[in-house]
Structures are given as C-alpha cells and as structure tokens.
Design a protein around this motif. Structure first.
Motif, PDB file in Angstrom:
ATOM      1  N   ARG A 146     -10.314  -0.641   1.984  1.00 34.30           N
ATOM      2  CA  ARG A 146     -10.385  -0.225   0.576  1.00 34.30           C
ATOM      3  C   ARG A 146      -9.093  -0.631  -0.130  1.00 34.30           C
ATOM      4  O   ARG A 146      -8.019  -0.117   0.205  1.00 34.30           O
ATOM      5  N   GLU A 189       0.079   4.584   0.326  1.00 34.45           N
ATOM      6  CA  GLU A 189      -0.178   5.581   1.358  1.00 34.45           C
ATOM      7  C   GLU A 189       0.265   5.079   2.732  1.00 34.45           C
ATOM      8  O   GLU A 189       0.806   5.837   3.545  1.00 34.45           O
ATOM      9  N   GLN A 190       0.049   3.809   3.000  1.00 35.68           N
ATOM     10  CA  GLN A 190       0.470   3.259   4.282  1.00 35.68           C
ATOM     11  C   GLN A 190       1.989   3.248   4.416  1.00 35.68           C
ATOM     12  O   GLN A 190       2.525   3.497   5.502  1.00 35.68           O
ATOM     13  N   GLU A 199      -6.059  -0.856  -2.790  1.00 35.76           N
ATOM     14  CA  GLU A 199      -5.402   0.092  -3.691  1.00 35.76           C
ATOM     15  C   GLU A 199      -5.165  -0.554  -5.052  1.00 35.76           C
ATOM     16  O   GLU A 199      -5.102  -1.792  -5.157  1.00 35.76           O
ATOM     17  N   ARG A 208       0.854  -1.191   0.000  1.00 30.22           N
ATOM     18  CA  ARG A 208       0.000   0.000   0.000  1.00 30.22           C
ATOM     19  C   ARG A 208       0.890   1.241   0.000  1.00 30.22           C
ATOM     20  O   ARG A 208       1.749   1.391   0.871  1.00 30.22           O
ATOM     21  N   ARG A 260      -9.176   2.648   6.076  1.00 25.24           N
ATOM     22  CA  ARG A 260      -8.393   2.669   4.846  1.00 25.24           C
ATOM     23  C   ARG A 260      -7.966   1.263   4.432  1.00 25.24           C
ATOM     24  O   ARG A 260      -7.797   0.983   3.245  1.00 25.24           O
TER      25      ARG A 260
END
Length: 431
Positions: A248, A197-198, A250, A195, A245
């Motif tokens: 959802r 963003e993570q 990615e 991920r 998050r």
C-alpha cells in the motif's frame, strides 16, 4: 577562479582542551555545530579535519569557547587578568612594575621619611609602615620575573574541580539516549525508505534491540551510531517487501520539489542511498561512512560519487554537495514524523523479549516431550522384517474337482460293491 583560504583552527589537543575547560561534552558540542559526536571525536583526535561550512562553524565556536575560558580565568583571578591580557612576554613590563609601589602618593603624605633621619623618636611610627607595606604582596611584580616562581598554570590553568556526576540508572540513560537521537534517526530513515510508518518502526525496533544489549551499547564509543546502524539494517531489509503494508503506497510529500528529490533517492540502489544519506545527510566523514556501511573507503567513495551523479542527472540544481546537504535536511524536516515515548519503547522491547523467551521455552519443552514419547513407545528388541515371497516353478497347477462322468460313477460303484484282491479286512465283532 581563486578560493579563499581555509579558516584557521587550533591544534587538536587545544580543541579538546577548550571544550573541557568550558565543561562541554562531545555530544553537546556536536549539537551546537550540527554534526555527529563521532565527527567531533575525529576532529579532536586529528584523524580528520573539518571542511566547508562545518569548518567555519567549528572555528567560530572554538573562538567563543576561548573567550569564555579567558573571561572565566579573569573572574577567578582578578590579579592575573591584566597580566594574561598583556601578552605572552611577561618579562617586558616587569621593570616598569617596580617603581609603582615607590611612586605611590600615599607614602609621601605620611611622615615616613622622619624615621630615616631619626631612628626611633616615637613608638607610633612603627605600626605605620606595616599597613602601607601590605599592598606589596598583592601586586608582586618582582616574583613574576623570577623563572622559578612563575606559576605553570598561568598559560594553561588547572580545571576547576567539578561536582561528581550523578549516576544514572540504565532506564534513565536509555531514555536520555532515545530523546536525543530518536527524532533525527526517524527523519534520516525516512530518506532511506520514503515511508513514515516504516521509518518510525525501524527506529523503535533498533532502540528495542539496543535496550536488550544495553551493557554493550552503554560502553560503545558512539551509541547513536550503534542504533543508527541497526535502524538502517532493519529499514533496508529485503523482507520488508513481503509485508502487506509495503504493497500500500503512502501519500508523497506535498511540495513538488521534495517529491521529486524523494523519488530520485528511492531510485538509487540501497547501498548507494545509504552512503549518500550518511555522508551528505548526516555529515559523517568518508572513513566513518565506510565503517558503518561495512565497506572499504574506496568503495564508499565510488558509491557516493555514483549516487551524486544519479541525483544530479535528475536534478541538476543539486550538483553542489552543499546544496544537496541543505535540501536533504529540508526534506527530512518538512515531514511531521513522530516517535513514541521512551517508556513505551522499553516496555514493548521487554514484552517482545519475554514473548521470544517463552516461545523458546515452549518449543524446547515440546521437543523434550516428543523425544521422551518416542523413546517410551519405541520397541526394545529388533524384529527382522519378513522377506518377500517368491514364485515356485515346476509344480503343476492344482485342478479343482468337478462333476464325475458316467464312466467314473460306474467305476466308483464297482469299487464299493466288489471285493478287491488281498486279505480280508478285519472287522471287530462281539463274541
């Protein structure tokens, strides 16, 4: 099948001496070789030995540093350049160096033999030998043969005095560390989580934690390793599954090969995945990988073998560790993973620290106020509780008065109208 011999390397002390002679830090040399600074430190201390392509790159770089050091010595001391290039045996060419000043053609052109036949015919020949004798100290072939006058720094020259390093402020040092390690750490964390963003958030949180504990991180031998361990712990935390998050998904990588490799990595257990990324992705040695994962060296080796077998079962082309290392680097580099600027990371960390501090102060004040209110309103003496009632047995029930019967009314009228036996009642009267 025969293997070619390993590339020879100088001793560990000489490796460190070559790096310091060319004014390179461990981080700069590690960046040129493509490894972590801790790996270079382990190579220079003799704890580990490079292997494979890292060994070849390291040997080539050391050879280049040795040539640069030799060129620098020759530029600083032109007279010692030919002697250093002649070899380690300095006593061989010394007898041949004696006749050089005697066979020089210049003394024969001047009338120098005349003073030997005629002691002092003129005062003019006196100054002539002096300028001709001046080249002798420059060559100095005779002192080299003397063991006492041989300078020690000829084989190991003294390092040149370096300018005093400019002291950096804590913010400048943190910004330099962030710009050096953040991009690579984001790519490595992406291999652990899959991920984008993570991964970015995990690295920023790790650097914010490092800024809060900056005195400890600044004195650490491997600051990047300190931040990397914090980022991996935050990225692989099981609490990440509870975030909205995480529910959802990615978009996967565009390349089918990268998508297959990433899926194979994400199917591994978190510990095996972290060991594989550290050893085959980052390039750490097995003891360093075990120390960072808080496991023993045999346990780290078993995790690495199981992770490689699981990846090779899904992708047989990656059974070779060198190919796996290259594919991991390509997978991390193909994704466009950005990182925030160092000042914003520092500001967010300071804002978060202020919020936690204020929350702790507010909770403490509320706790103190609640305790004070309880002490103020609490009774000052003991009041025993009222004991519960008990039923009394043997008492006839109380009967309620009802209407009188005819006989009872007759008896009551008789008692009122007739006098009863006994003394008369005394009634007060007026006299």
């Amino acid at each position: 099948m025969t293997r070619r011999p390993a590339t020879p390397l100088p001793p560990p002390k000489e490796r460190r001496h070559l790096r310091e002679t060319t004014a390179l830090t461990q981080a700069q040399l590690a960046e040129r070789v493509g490894v972590a600074p801790g790996t270079v430190r382990a190579w220079e201390s003799g704890r580990t030995t490079p292997r494979g392509r890292k060994r070849e790159a390291y040997a080539k770089l050391l050879k280049t540093l040795a040539e640069e050091a030799a060129a620098g010595r020759a530029a600083r001391d032109p007279a010692s350049g030919p002697r250093n290039a002649a070899g380690a045996n300095r006593t061989g060419p010394e007898p041949e160096a004696h006749p050089e000043p005697e066979a020089h053609p210049e003394p024969e052109a001047h009338p120098q033999p005349a003073p030997h036949l005629q002691p002092a015919p003129h005062p003019e020949p006196d100054p002539r030998p002096e300028p001709e004798a001046r080249p002798e100290p420059e060559a100095r072939p005779e002192p080299e043969g003397h063991p006492q006058t041989l300078p020690e720094p000829a084989s190991e020259p003294l390092p040149e005095p370096r300018p005093a390093p400019v002291a950096l402020t804590p913010a400048q040092a943190f910004d330099a560390l962030y710009e050096f390690g953040a991009p690579a750490l984001v790519r490595q964390t992406y291999l652990l989580t899959g991920r984008r963003e993570q991964a970015r958030e995990s690295v920023e949180r790790a650097f914010q934690t490092a800024w809060e504990h900056w005195p400890e991180v600044a004195r650490d031998r491997d600051p990047v390793g300190w931040v990397r361990a914090a980022a991996y712990e935050y990225a692989l935390s099981p609490w990440q599954r509870l975030r909205p998050r995480h529910r959802r998904p990615e978009p996967p990588p565009a390349d089918p090969g990268d998508r297959t490799l990433l899926n194979a990595l994400l199917r591994l257990p978190p510990r095996h995945r972290r060991t594989l990324v550290l050893y085959d992705g980052v390039g750490l040695d097995l003891p360093e990988t075990a120390a960072e994962t808080e496991a023993s060296t045999p346990a780290a080796a078993h995790r690495l073998l199981h992770a490689r077998e699981a990846v090779a079962d899904r992708l047989p082309a990656l059974a070779d560790p060198q190919v796996l290392h290259r594919r991991l680097a390509e997978l991390a580099s193909n994704e466009r993973l950005g990182a925030a600027r160092p000042p914003s990371v520092r500001r967010d960390g300071e804002r978060r620290a202020r919020f936690r501090t204020r929350a702790a102060i507010a909770f403490t004040v509320a706790l103190i106020g609640t305790t004070a209110l309880t002490l103020r309103t609490a009774p000052t003496h003991y009041e025993p509780p009222v004991s519960p009632g008990q039923a009394v047995r043997g008492v006839p029930p109380r009967v309620a008065q009802g209407s009188l019967s005819d006989e009872e009314q007759e008896l009551r009228r008789k008692l009122r109208d007739q006098w009863q036996g006994g003394p008369e009642r005394l009634r007060p009267g007026l006299e």
